[in-house]
Write a protein that holds these residues in place. Sequence first.
Motif, mmCIF file in Angstrom:
data_model
loop_
_atom_site.group_PDB
_atom_site.id
_atom_site.type_symbol
_atom_site.label_atom_id
_atom_site.label_comp_id
_atom_site.label_asym_id
_atom_site.label_seq_id
_atom_site.Cartn_x
_atom_site.Cartn_y
_atom_site.Cartn_z
ATOM 1 N N THR A 244 0.827 -1.220 0.000
ATOM 2 C CA THR A 244 0.000 0.000 0.000
ATOM 3 C C THR A 244 0.855 1.262 0.000
ATOM 4 O O THR A 244 1.894 1.321 0.672
ATOM 5 C CB THR A 244 -0.980 0.020 1.197
ATOM 6 N N HIS A 245 0.418 2.259 -0.759
ATOM 7 C CA HIS A 245 1.108 3.549 -0.831
ATOM 8 C C HIS A 245 0.538 4.557 0.156
ATOM 9 O O HIS A 245 1.163 5.593 0.390
ATOM 10 C CB HIS A 245 0.991 4.129 -2.246
ATOM 11 N N GLU A 246 -0.612 4.298 0.691
ATOM 12 C CA GLU A 246 -1.268 5.213 1.633
ATOM 13 C C GLU A 246 -1.836 4.410 2.805
ATOM 14 O O GLU A 246 -1.914 3.194 2.740
ATOM 15 C CB GLU A 246 -2.439 5.961 0.964
ATOM 16 N N HIS A 247 -2.228 5.146 3.868
ATOM 17 C CA HIS A 247 -2.934 4.530 5.000
ATOM 18 C C HIS A 247 -2.169 3.288 5.491
ATOM 19 O O HIS A 247 -2.644 2.156 5.422
ATOM 20 C CB HIS A 247 -4.363 4.159 4.596
ATOM 21 N N PHE A 248 -0.981 3.532 6.007
ATOM 22 C CA PHE A 248 -0.058 2.435 6.317
ATOM 23 C C PHE A 248 -0.587 1.465 7.373
ATOM 24 O O PHE A 248 -0.120 0.326 7.467
ATOM 25 C CB PHE A 248 1.298 3.000 6.742
ATOM 26 N N HIS B 266 7.034 5.184 12.931
ATOM 27 C CA HIS B 266 8.240 4.997 13.752
ATOM 28 C C HIS B 266 8.367 3.584 14.307
ATOM 29 O O HIS B 266 9.469 3.104 14.551
ATOM 30 C CB HIS B 266 8.267 6.021 14.901
ATOM 31 N N ASP B 267 7.241 2.900 14.488
ATOM 32 C CA ASP B 267 7.290 1.548 15.054
ATOM 33 C C ASP B 267 7.091 0.470 13.984
ATOM 34 O O ASP B 267 6.789 -0.681 14.297
ATOM 35 C CB ASP B 267 6.220 1.394 16.142
ATOM 36 N N TYR B 268 7.298 0.845 12.733
ATOM 37 C CA TYR B 268 7.018 -0.096 11.637
ATOM 38 C C TYR B 268 8.138 -1.113 11.470
ATOM 39 O O TYR B 268 9.324 -0.777 11.527
ATOM 40 C CB TYR B 268 6.826 0.666 10.319
ATOM 41 N N HIS B 269 7.735 -2.354 11.232
ATOM 42 C CA HIS B 269 8.690 -3.420 10.894
ATOM 43 C C HIS B 269 8.097 -4.213 9.745
ATOM 44 O O HIS B 269 6.935 -4.600 9.790
ATOM 45 C CB HIS B 269 8.929 -4.346 12.095
ATOM 46 N N GLY B 270 8.886 -4.451 8.733
ATOM 47 C CA GLY B 270 8.402 -5.235 7.602
ATOM 48 C C GLY B 270 8.867 -4.678 6.273
ATOM 49 O O GLY B 270 9.741 -3.810 6.204
ATOM 50 N N HIS B 271 8.266 -5.182 5.222
ATOM 51 C CA HIS B 271 8.642 -4.824 3.853
ATOM 52 C C HIS B 271 8.398 -3.340 3.574
ATOM 53 O O HIS B 271 7.340 -2.808 3.876
ATOM 54 C CB HIS B 271 7.803 -5.676 2.879
ATOM 55 N N ILE B 272 9.401 -2.687 2.986
ATOM 56 C CA ILE B 272 9.267 -1.302 2.548
ATOM 57 C C ILE B 272 9.918 -1.154 1.176
ATOM 58 O O ILE B 272 11.047 -1.602 0.962
ATOM 59 C CB ILE B 272 9.948 -0.294 3.497
ATOM 60 N N SER B 273 9.191 -0.527 0.253
ATOM 61 C CA SER B 273 9.767 -0.142 -1.027
ATOM 62 C C SER B 273 9.719 1.384 -1.124
ATOM 63 O O SER B 273 9.100 2.043 -0.293
ATOM 64 C CB SER B 273 9.027 -0.796 -2.191
ATOM 65 N N CYS B 274 10.373 1.928 -2.145
ATOM 66 C CA CYS B 274 10.529 3.376 -2.214
ATOM 67 C C CYS B 274 10.586 3.837 -3.669
ATOM 68 O O CYS B 274 11.115 3.126 -4.530
ATOM 69 C CB CYS B 274 11.822 3.758 -1.493
ATOM 70 N N SER B 275 10.054 5.026 -3.941
ATOM 71 C CA SER B 275 10.140 5.638 -5.267
ATOM 72 C C SER B 275 11.427 6.458 -5.386
ATOM 73 O O SER B 275 11.744 7.245 -4.487
ATOM 74 C CB SER B 275 8.948 6.572 -5.512
ATOM 75 N N CYS B 276 12.129 6.280 -6.504
ATOM 76 C CA CYS B 276 13.320 7.075 -6.806
ATOM 77 C C CYS B 276 13.168 7.687 -8.194
ATOM 78 O O CYS B 276 12.591 7.073 -9.091
ATOM 79 C CB CYS B 276 14.581 6.210 -6.773
ATOM 80 N N HIS B 277 13.717 8.899 -8.357
ATOM 81 C CA HIS B 277 13.547 9.611 -9.626
ATOM 82 C C HIS B 277 14.879 10.022 -10.240
ATOM 83 O O HIS B 277 14.918 10.877 -11.127
ATOM 84 C CB HIS B 277 12.638 10.817 -9.420
ATOM 85 N N SER B 278 15.956 9.396 -9.775
ATOM 86 C CA SER B 278 17.266 9.591 -10.401
ATOM 87 C C SER B 278 18.139 8.384 -10.065
ATOM 88 O O SER B 278 17.901 7.676 -9.072
ATOM 89 C CB SER B 278 17.943 10.873 -9.897
ATOM 90 N N ILE B 279 19.140 8.174 -10.890
ATOM 91 C CA ILE B 279 20.075 7.071 -10.652
ATOM 92 C C ILE B 279 20.840 7.317 -9.356
ATOM 93 O O ILE B 279 21.104 6.388 -8.581
ATOM 94 C CB ILE B 279 21.009 6.901 -11.861
ATOM 95 N N GLU B 280 21.153 8.576 -9.095
ATOM 96 C CA GLU B 280 21.860 8.919 -7.861
ATOM 97 C C GLU B 280 21.012 8.587 -6.634
ATOM 98 O O GLU B 280 21.517 8.105 -5.612
ATOM 99 C CB GLU B 280 22.230 10.412 -7.873
ATOM 100 N N GLU B 281 19.714 8.839 -6.730
ATOM 101 C CA GLU B 281 18.811 8.533 -5.618
ATOM 102 C C GLU B 281 18.752 7.022 -5.372
ATOM 103 O O GLU B 281 18.733 6.573 -4.225
ATOM 104 C CB GLU B 281 17.417 9.079 -5.913
ATOM 105 N N VAL B 282 18.737 6.250 -6.450
ATOM 106 C CA VAL B 282 18.780 4.785 -6.304
ATOM 107 C C VAL B 282 20.050 4.376 -5.576
ATOM 108 O O VAL B 282 20.031 3.549 -4.653
ATOM 109 C CB VAL B 282 18.711 4.095 -7.689
ATOM 110 N N LYS B 283 21.155 4.976 -5.980
ATOM 111 C CA LYS B 283 22.466 4.644 -5.390
ATOM 112 C C LYS B 283 22.477 4.866 -3.884
ATOM 113 O O LYS B 283 23.018 4.061 -3.125
ATOM 114 C CB LYS B 283 23.540 5.487 -6.070
#
Length: 202
Positions: free
Chosen positions: A59-63, A85-102
Motif C-alpha cells: 500500500t502507498h497510503e494509509h499504512f 516509527h514503530d514499523y517493521h516489515g517490507h518497505i519499497s521506495c520511489s526514486c527519480h534519479s540514478i543517484e537517488e537509487v544509489k
Amino acid sequence: MKLIVVTTPTFFVEEDKIITALFEEGLDILHLRKPELPAMYTERLLTLIPEKYHHRIVTHEHFYLKNEFDLMGIHINNRNPEEPHDYHGHISCSCHSIEEVKTKKAQYNYVFLSPIYDCISKEGYNSPYSAEELRKAASEGIIDNKVIALGGITPDNLMEIKDFGFGGAAVLGNLWNHFDACSDQNYRSVIEHFKMLKEMSE
C-alpha cells in the motif's frame, strides 16, 4: 524478472474482480496506489480481494492497512516520505534519479526508478534517461535485482528492461488502458494483455 502492477489512482466497479483475476494469472505484486482518497474506499476494495492474495499487496497510503489486512508491506514516496516509527516489515521506495537509487537502495526491499520511458498515465512526464546511462548504471551495480523499472512500460520495451538489468517492471497505464470502466462489458482484454506481459517477463 518480477512483474508488478500499480493500480489506477481512482476506484471503479470491476476493480476487485480484475485484481483477483490478475493474481490468479500469476501477478507477483500489486501496488495499491490511491492518492488523495479516503481510507474507507481502500478498505472496501481490500475486503473484496481474497485474503490469500493480501500478502502480495503493497500500500502507498494509509499504512495501518498493512497490519489490519496482513499486507505485504508499504511504499514510501513524496506524499508519504516516512514509515511509521514503530514499523517493521517490507518497505519499497520511489526514486527519480540514478543517484537517488544509489543512495537509497540499501535501505529498502526494492526501489522504483522512474520514468524509464515517457509515462503513459501522466502526460508530459518524460524520461530523462538514455540507454547508455542505464547500461552504465547496471555495469556499476546500481541497477540490479532490487531496482524496478516504472514509466512507459509496454510489450515493446519489456525485453529491453531485462537487458538493462532491472529486477522487475511495474506497469500502470499500458495495462489499465485496456479497460474502459464506462463502456467495457468484460475485462478479458486486460487479462490477456497481462498474460502477454507476464510471459515476456519470465
